[in-house]
Design an enzyme around this catalytic site. Structure first.
Site, PDB file in Angstrom:
ATOM      1  N   LYS A   6      83.453  18.007  46.145  1.00 19.99           N
ATOM      2  CA  LYS A   6      83.529  16.608  45.721  1.00 19.99           C
ATOM      3  C   LYS A   6      84.178  15.748  46.806  1.00 19.99           C
ATOM      4  O   LYS A   6      83.646  14.709  47.193  1.00 19.99           O
ATOM      5  CB  LYS A   6      84.326  16.511  44.409  1.00 19.99           C
ATOM      6  CG  LYS A   6      84.277  15.124  43.776  1.00 19.99           C
ATOM      7  CD  LYS A   6      85.301  14.985  42.667  1.00 19.99           C
ATOM      8  CE  LYS A   6      84.914  15.692  41.398  1.00 19.99           C
ATOM      9  NZ  LYS A   6      84.132  14.867  40.475  1.00 19.99           N
ATOM     10  N   ARG A  27      90.917  14.301  39.911  1.00 21.84           N
ATOM     11  CA  ARG A  27      89.893  15.304  39.567  1.00 21.84           C
ATOM     12  C   ARG A  27      89.954  16.494  40.503  1.00 21.84           C
ATOM     13  O   ARG A  27      90.332  16.367  41.661  1.00 21.84           O
ATOM     14  CB  ARG A  27      88.491  14.705  39.713  1.00 21.84           C
ATOM     15  CG  ARG A  27      88.207  13.527  38.835  1.00 21.84           C
ATOM     16  CD  ARG A  27      86.845  12.967  39.225  1.00 21.84           C
ATOM     17  NE  ARG A  27      86.744  11.569  38.900  1.00 21.84           N
ATOM     18  CZ  ARG A  27      86.044  11.091  37.881  1.00 21.84           C
ATOM     19  NH1 ARG A  27      85.384  11.895  37.094  1.00 21.84           N
ATOM     20  NH2 ARG A  27      86.002   9.811  37.646  1.00 21.84           N
ATOM     21  N   GLY A  64      82.852  21.308  34.898  1.00 18.71           N
ATOM     22  CA  GLY A  64      83.605  21.279  33.647  1.00 18.71           C
ATOM     23  C   GLY A  64      84.655  22.366  33.490  1.00 18.71           C
ATOM     24  O   GLY A  64      85.281  22.465  32.443  1.00 18.71           O
ATOM     25  N   MET A  95      87.458  22.889  35.334  1.00 20.55           N
ATOM     26  CA  MET A  95      88.851  22.520  35.593  1.00 20.55           C
ATOM     27  C   MET A  95      89.151  21.149  34.976  1.00 20.55           C
ATOM     28  O   MET A  95      88.292  20.565  34.336  1.00 20.55           O
ATOM     29  CB  MET A  95      89.107  22.535  37.088  1.00 20.55           C
ATOM     30  CG  MET A  95      89.174  23.932  37.629  1.00 20.55           C
ATOM     31  SD  MET A  95      89.481  23.964  39.384  1.00 20.55           S
ATOM     32  CE  MET A  95      87.899  23.592  40.060  1.00 20.55           C
ATOM     33  N   ARG A 114      76.320  15.756  44.826  1.00 20.54           N
ATOM     34  CA  ARG A 114      76.304  17.161  45.257  1.00 20.54           C
ATOM     35  C   ARG A 114      74.875  17.661  45.125  1.00 20.54           C
ATOM     36  O   ARG A 114      74.083  17.075  44.384  1.00 20.54           O
ATOM     37  CB  ARG A 114      77.246  18.015  44.406  1.00 20.54           C
ATOM     38  CG  ARG A 114      76.874  18.006  42.951  1.00 20.54           C
ATOM     39  CD  ARG A 114      77.924  18.723  42.119  1.00 20.54           C
ATOM     40  NE  ARG A 114      77.575  18.620  40.711  1.00 20.54           N
ATOM     41  CZ  ARG A 114      78.428  18.770  39.720  1.00 20.54           C
ATOM     42  NH1 ARG A 114      79.702  18.979  39.957  1.00 20.54           N
ATOM     43  NH2 ARG A 114      78.036  18.702  38.468  1.00 20.54           N
ATOM     44  N   HIS A 132      76.897  19.377  29.352  1.00 21.60           N
ATOM     45  CA  HIS A 132      77.392  20.678  29.781  1.00 21.60           C
ATOM     46  C   HIS A 132      76.374  21.768  29.476  1.00 21.60           C
ATOM     47  O   HIS A 132      76.053  22.612  30.323  1.00 21.60           O
ATOM     48  CB  HIS A 132      78.718  20.970  29.071  1.00 21.60           C
ATOM     49  CG  HIS A 132      79.268  22.314  29.380  1.00 21.60           C
ATOM     50  ND1 HIS A 132      79.021  23.411  28.577  1.00 21.60           N
ATOM     51  CD2 HIS A 132      79.988  22.755  30.420  1.00 21.60           C
ATOM     52  CE1 HIS A 132      79.606  24.460  29.115  1.00 21.60           C
ATOM     53  NE2 HIS A 132      80.202  24.093  30.229  1.00 21.60           N
ATOM     54  N   SER A 178      64.650  58.423  51.751  1.00 22.96           N
ATOM     55  CA  SER A 178      64.699  57.301  50.813  1.00 22.96           C
ATOM     56  C   SER A 178      66.012  57.394  50.054  1.00 22.96           C
ATOM     57  O   SER A 178      66.302  58.415  49.424  1.00 22.96           O
ATOM     58  CB  SER A 178      63.509  57.364  49.849  1.00 22.96           C
ATOM     59  OG  SER A 178      63.604  56.299  48.934  1.00 22.96           O
ATOM     60  N   THR A 209      69.972  55.322  45.415  1.00 21.73           N
ATOM     61  CA  THR A 209      71.327  54.767  45.252  1.00 21.73           C
ATOM     62  C   THR A 209      71.852  54.883  43.826  1.00 21.73           C
ATOM     63  O   THR A 209      73.033  54.655  43.599  1.00 21.73           O
ATOM     64  CB  THR A 209      71.363  53.306  45.726  1.00 21.73           C
ATOM     65  OG1 THR A 209      70.187  52.657  45.248  1.00 21.73           O
ATOM     66  CG2 THR A 209      71.436  53.218  47.230  1.00 21.73           C
ATOM     67  N   ASN A 210      70.978  55.245  42.880  1.00 26.66           N
ATOM     68  CA  ASN A 210      71.508  55.478  41.520  1.00 26.66           C
ATOM     69  C   ASN A 210      72.391  56.723  41.562  1.00 26.66           C
ATOM     70  O   ASN A 210      73.549  56.698  41.144  1.00 26.66           O
ATOM     71  CB  ASN A 210      70.372  55.710  40.514  1.00 26.66           C
ATOM     72  CG  ASN A 210      69.379  54.573  40.498  1.00 26.66           C
ATOM     73  OD1 ASN A 210      69.742  53.431  40.772  1.00 26.66           O
ATOM     74  ND2 ASN A 210      68.131  54.862  40.176  1.00 26.66           N
ATOM     75  N   CYS A 269      65.059  53.577  47.027  1.00 29.45           N
ATOM     76  CA  CYS A 269      64.274  53.512  45.794  1.00 29.45           C
ATOM     77  C   CYS A 269      65.146  53.506  44.556  1.00 29.45           C
ATOM     78  O   CYS A 269      64.661  53.545  43.438  1.00 29.45           O
ATOM     79  CB  CYS A 269      63.248  54.633  45.739  1.00 29.45           C
ATOM     80  SG  CYS A 269      63.998  56.272  45.738  1.00 29.45           S
ATOM     81  N   TYR A 271      62.068  49.740  54.415  1.00 31.66           N
ATOM     82  CA  TYR A 271      61.543  49.131  53.191  1.00 31.66           C
ATOM     83  C   TYR A 271      62.509  49.286  52.028  1.00 31.66           C
ATOM     84  O   TYR A 271      63.415  50.127  52.065  1.00 31.66           O
ATOM     85  CB  TYR A 271      60.179  49.723  52.818  1.00 31.66           C
ATOM     86  CG  TYR A 271      60.233  51.167  52.367  1.00 31.66           C
ATOM     87  CD1 TYR A 271      60.484  51.495  51.038  1.00 31.66           C
ATOM     88  CD2 TYR A 271      60.033  52.206  53.273  1.00 31.66           C
ATOM     89  CE1 TYR A 271      60.539  52.808  50.614  1.00 31.66           C
ATOM     90  CE2 TYR A 271      60.089  53.524  52.858  1.00 31.66           C
ATOM     91  CZ  TYR A 271      60.347  53.822  51.518  1.00 31.66           C
ATOM     92  OH  TYR A 271      60.414  55.114  51.113  1.00 31.66           O
TER      93      TYR A 271
HETATM   94  C1  PEP Z   1      68.179  57.435  42.434  1.00 31.34           C
HETATM   95  O1  PEP Z   1      68.958  58.324  42.155  1.00 31.34           O
HETATM   96  O2  PEP Z   1      68.524  56.352  42.946  1.00 31.34           O
HETATM   97  C2  PEP Z   1      66.749  57.575  42.135  1.00 31.34           C
HETATM   98  C3  PEP Z   1      65.879  56.686  42.531  1.00 31.34           C
HETATM   99  O3  PEP Z   1      66.379  58.625  41.376  1.00 31.34           O
HETATM  100  P1  PEP Z   1      66.569  58.703  39.806  1.00 31.34           P
HETATM  101  O4  PEP Z   1      67.001  57.371  39.317  1.00 31.34           O
HETATM  102  O5  PEP Z   1      65.250  59.107  39.261  1.00 31.34           O
HETATM  103  O6  PEP Z   1      67.614  59.763  39.678  1.00 31.34           O
END
Ligand code: PEP
Ligand code: MG
Length: 907
Positions: free
Chosen positions: A27, A97, A106, A108, A348, A474, A796, A799-800, A863, A883
């Site tokens: 602001k 303000r 809104g 603060m 803004r 709001h 690959s 990441t889970n 993945c 990718y």
């Molecule tokens: C993972 O572990 O990120 C994965 C893609 O495999 P899943 O989720 O099938 O274990």
């Protein structure tokens, strides 16, 4: 030289400018900028965010130099405005303000009309010639100051606000509906009653010294940086607590001096749909909060301001054009018209829905105001917001039927596009409680108006419906930002919070009843109205619309083409069915990054169970022989759908017992179906039981113990690929081994896969190119990535599992504590949604570096679910992945995020 904490703006010249958001907040920086470009801004000064940081680091005290700097700036304001603060003939009043780097609408506190006391109010009466105005301003001041500075504002919304209570009683006694119908005498009584209420609650007298009043207000605004709703907001939008807020003290101009005065808020283009032209609200003879608070339903600027105040409208219109030209973006402004003259109080960059964001960005490129690179910046279009273009809308036939069936209840203002139905809930707290018990609950939050306290409830509702307020209320503002379907100002709704009912046109709906709202048209329906796919989905997926029939699609396509022009990261999809794969290709997927083969067994679960239950190799091979044709067909379908694009097929991963029936009845049922004794099934289920199946006999461990499973899957893959090759389609399968931690595990499975490939090639007389690679989803794979890459042809990141195994947090069981962690700032966000860059991310970097040292140019993707989350996509770009792979509907989001990452890199 002492530090500069206070920045003056006014009389055409400012100490700051728009680039100084870190010091002056959004602001303050923009007030300075507007002053510098010659727009009419009441003079004022900004106390920098540095003071806020100091305030919290020094037990809520200020730097010693501050007072003198404030005094000097106040003198400059007095000079610019030609009035003196605290003067007893023509007093200057000021507002105070907040203003953080990122706007926090809104969240603060604000105090207006500072400088009034029993003496100056008389002076203001004389100077303005309007006694009602002077006392109305005084009444408002005591109320706001009492609430904000002296702490009378109730903590919970359900508690009674003493001032509102006195005001209601006064209106009731006077037989009037609105504040502006109260007489001068009644306003004077109210001021006295308000002060008495303050004294009763705090034991303190209301401060009469204007200077003391200013410092009280400044302290309250700094303190509001740490109020609960501001903290929740920052957590939601990832704004660091350390930033602090600036405080703006500015000369008051008045929209409540008579019928040639007004106050308003507006966007220079529509924030819901992006259509060009002003879109906003104003109220004649009113002060700023009246518009946003939703007390009186305001008028629409685009409809009536040109008629009501032609000169002011013209001035505002030209200011809007100057601002858009200057900032190269749609502006969200606050203004006051005082006796016909327009004053700017804020500008803004406007918050907007995903729909509006896309339209505005494309329009601005076509108007020559910005480049295509600028159009796709994450500030203009947060990649996640594209989601809104893919969300369902109401089915026209369903809507017509609802209209014909008398289900149309009323119409409000369309504030957040999309279609939503859900069960009515009247209180944000209730919505949150319901959602915590059932995250799938479909709720529509129905309120007279919303305030910042409702934020948590708004977050969990599918739609928001209010009886009061306009397009800048709001509710509208916040819903738009959250991408929620929203209808505001449906003034025919009569909401009774005590009875938990909403009545309209003789019908009464109760809490829990279904209601449907159309955020494109503002229509409100009783019950559930069926939804249908959005235009983009209709063009791309269901093909029920042609591209030339949908402007929304055309803009979306243009934007995507710009994203593709700049991104370097490829985008694949996670899909196990031809239909999903085809959808993903329509969304721009460039291959399959993960086909989870276990999902393919769901349709043949009995044969699969027979395989698991087999007690010896011959019977397992018999069962596998039954599965082979199914697998071959499934792979054939998938390869064909992908039409030559790369397809990564991951071999079987999950724990086997997940597929087996666990209760007596279903075991008996299966026994009858496959001709195996029920007690044998019960025994195998018992044998296969694991205490911790996520860390048990799954992934490559299955294929290592039962290589015949891997062999069957590999055979199915190569038979399908060779069949297609014969039919003239080139397929390059990428076979992926799951949960590898030791290079020996990989080599073991690779051998089985390659042997089958050779056999199939020999049998069919056909051969295909293929790769054998690995998931990288346990820390050991990252730590030994150089060795693994010596054998594996691609990586690959899963990441889970990598998050699960790095953090030691079960991906299935963390729901019980993650919210607590987030609310206590132990984690900034859910690590299973956004890559934990410092932890998991460091292992990923190690995996990339070591992997490519073991095999230069190694192809690496991701993945896990993070592959479609924008900040994670940016991270993947930064660490050099080739990718990302995500679910089909997130492909457009990943494409945009990838382009944003590439452009950020190029800077
Ligand atoms: C993972 O572990 O990120 C994965 C893609 O495999 P899943 O989720 O099938 O274990
Ligand atoms: Mg995994």
């Amino acid at each position: 030289m002492s530090t500069k904490y206070v920045y003056f703006f006014g009389a055409g010249k400012a100490d700051g400018n728009a680039k100084m958001k870190n010091e002056l907040g959004g602001k303050g920086a923009n007030l300075a900028e507007m002053t510098n470009i010659g727009l009419p801004v009441p003079a004022g000064f900004t106390i920098s965010t540095e003071v806020c940081t100091y305030y919290y680091a020094h037990e809520k005290t200020y730097p010693p130099e501050l007072e003198a700097q404030v005094d000097a700036a106040m003198a400059q304001v007095e000079k610019a405005m030609g009035k003196k603060f605290g003067d007893t003939t023509d007093p200057l009043l000021v507002s105070c303000r907040s203003g953080a780097r990122e706007s926090m609408p809104g969240m603060m506190d604000t105090v207006l009309n500072i400088g009034l006391n029993d003496v100056t109010v008389e002076a203001l009466t004389k100077a303005s010639g309007n006694e009602r105005f002077a006392w109305d301003s005084y009444r408002r001041f005591v109320q706001m100051y009492g609430d904000v500075v002296m702490g009378l504002k109730p903590e919970k919304k359900t508690d009674i606000d003493p001032f509102e209570d006195l005001l209601e009683k006064k209106k009731h006694a006077a037989g009037v509906h609105f504040d502006n119908e109260l007489s001068v005498a009644q306003l004077k009584e109210l001021v006295a009653e308000f002060k008495a209420a303050i004294k009763a609650k705090t034991g303190l007298d209301f401060p009469t010294d204007p200077k003391k009043q200013v410092w009280g207000a400044v302290g309250a605004v700094f303190s509001s940086w740490m109020n609960d709703r501001a903290i929740v907001y920052r957590r939601t939008y990832g704004i660091p607590h350390e930033w602090g807020t600036a405080v703006n003290v500015q000369a008051m101009v008045f929209g409540n001096l008579g019928d040639d005065c007004a106050t308003g808020v507006a966007l220079t283009r529509d924030g819901a749909l992006g259509t060009p032209g002003y879109c906003g609200d104003y109220l004649i003879n009113a002060q700023g909060e009246d518009v946003v608070a939703g007390i009186r339903t305001p008028l629409r600027i685009e409809e009536t301001l040109a008629k009501d105040m032609p000169k002011a409208f013209e001035e505002l219109d030209s200011i809007g054009k100057i601002l858009e030209g200057h900032y190269k973006d749609v502006q969200d402004i606050e203004f006051t018209v005082e006796k016909g003259k327009v004053w700017m109080l804020q500008t803004r960059n406007a918050k907007r829905t995903g729909f509006a964001a896309v339209r505005i960005a494309v329009d601005l490129v076509e108007e020559g105001k910005i480049t295509d690179k600028e159009a796709i910046s994450p500030k203009r279009i947060p990649a996640d917001d594209l989601n809104q273009l893919l969300q369902p809308v109401f089915d026209l036939a369903g809507k017509k039927a609802a209209q014909a069936g008398g289900k149309l209840l009323t119409k409000g203002i369309n504030a957040g596009p999309g279609a939503a139905f859900g069960q009515i809930v009247f209180h944000a707290d209730d919505a949150e409680a319901i959602f915590l018990k059932n995250p799938k609950a479909e709720l529509v939050l129905v309120r007279r108006e919303t305030t910042p306290e409702d934020l948590r409830g708004m977050k969990v509702a599918k739609g928001i419906l209010t009886a009061f307020g306009g397009a800048s209320s709001h509710a509208a503002l916040v819903s738009r930002q959250m991408g929620k379907v929203c209808v505001v100002g449906a003034s025919e709704l009569n909401i009774d919070y005590e009875k938990a009912t909403v009545t309209v046109g003789g019908k009464t709906l109760k809490e829990g009843d279904f209601i449907s709202i159309d955020g494109f048209t503002g229509e409100v329906f009783e019950g559930k109205v069926d939804t249908k796919p959005s235009e983009v989905i209709q063009v791309l997926i269901s093909k029920t619309m042609k591209p030339e029939e949908s402007e929304t699609y055309q803009r979306f396509a243009k934007l995507m083409s710009w994203a593709d022009k700049y991104r370097t990261l490829k985008v694949r999809t996670n899909a196990d069915e031809p239909k999903q794969a085809t959808q993903a290709v329509s969304f721009g997927a460039e291959g399959i990054g993960l086909c989870r083969t276990e999902h393919m067994f769901f349709d043949h679960v009995d044969e699969f169970r027979e395989m698991i239950l087999a007690g010896d190799l011959p019977s397992r091979e018999k069962a596998l022989a039954k599965l082979l044709p199914f697998q071959r067909e499934d792979f054939y379908g998938l390869f064909k759908a992908m039409n030559g694009l790369p397809v990564t097929i991951r071999l079987l991963d999950p724990p086997l017992h997940e597929f087996l029936p666990h209760d007596h009845a279903s075991q008996a049922d299966l026994a009858a179906k496959i001709g195996i004794p029920a007690d044998y099934i019960a025994r195998r289920v018992h044998e296969l039981h694991e205490s911790n199946p996520m860390l048990g006999h799954r992934g490559c461990r299955l294929g290592i113990v039962y290589p015949e499973i891997t062999a069957m899957q590999a055979r199915a893959i190569f038979e399908a690929a060779c069949k297609l090759k014969k039919e003239g389609l080139t397929v390059i399968p990428e076979v992926m081994i799951p949960l590898v931690g030791y290079v020996a595990e990989f080599k073991n499975q690779e051998k089985v896969v390659r042997e089958q490939a050779e056999k199939v090639f020999a049998e069919t007389g056909e051969s295909v190119e293929y790769l054998v690679g690995t998931m990288v989803e346990v820390p050991r794979a990252c730590a030994t990535a150089d060795q693994i890459a010596g054998a594996a042809e691609f990586f690959s990141f899963g990441t889970n599992d990598l998050t699960q195994t790095t953090l030691g947090i079960s991906r299935d069981d963390y729901g019980g504590f993650i919210n607590h962690y987030k609310e206590n700032d132990i984690v900034p966000n859910d690590p299973f949604q956004m890559i934990d860059q410092a932890g998991v991310g460091t292992l990923m970097k190690m995996g990339v570096e070591k992997g490519r040292s073991g095999r230069p140019g190694l192809k690496i993707g991701i993945c896990g679910e993070h592959g479609g989350e924008p900040s994670s996509v940016v991270f993947c770009h930064k660490i050099g992945l080739d990718y990302v792979s995500c679910s089909p509907f997130r492909v457009p989001i990943a494409r945009l995020a990838a382009a944003q990452a590439a452009l950020a890199d190029a800077k």
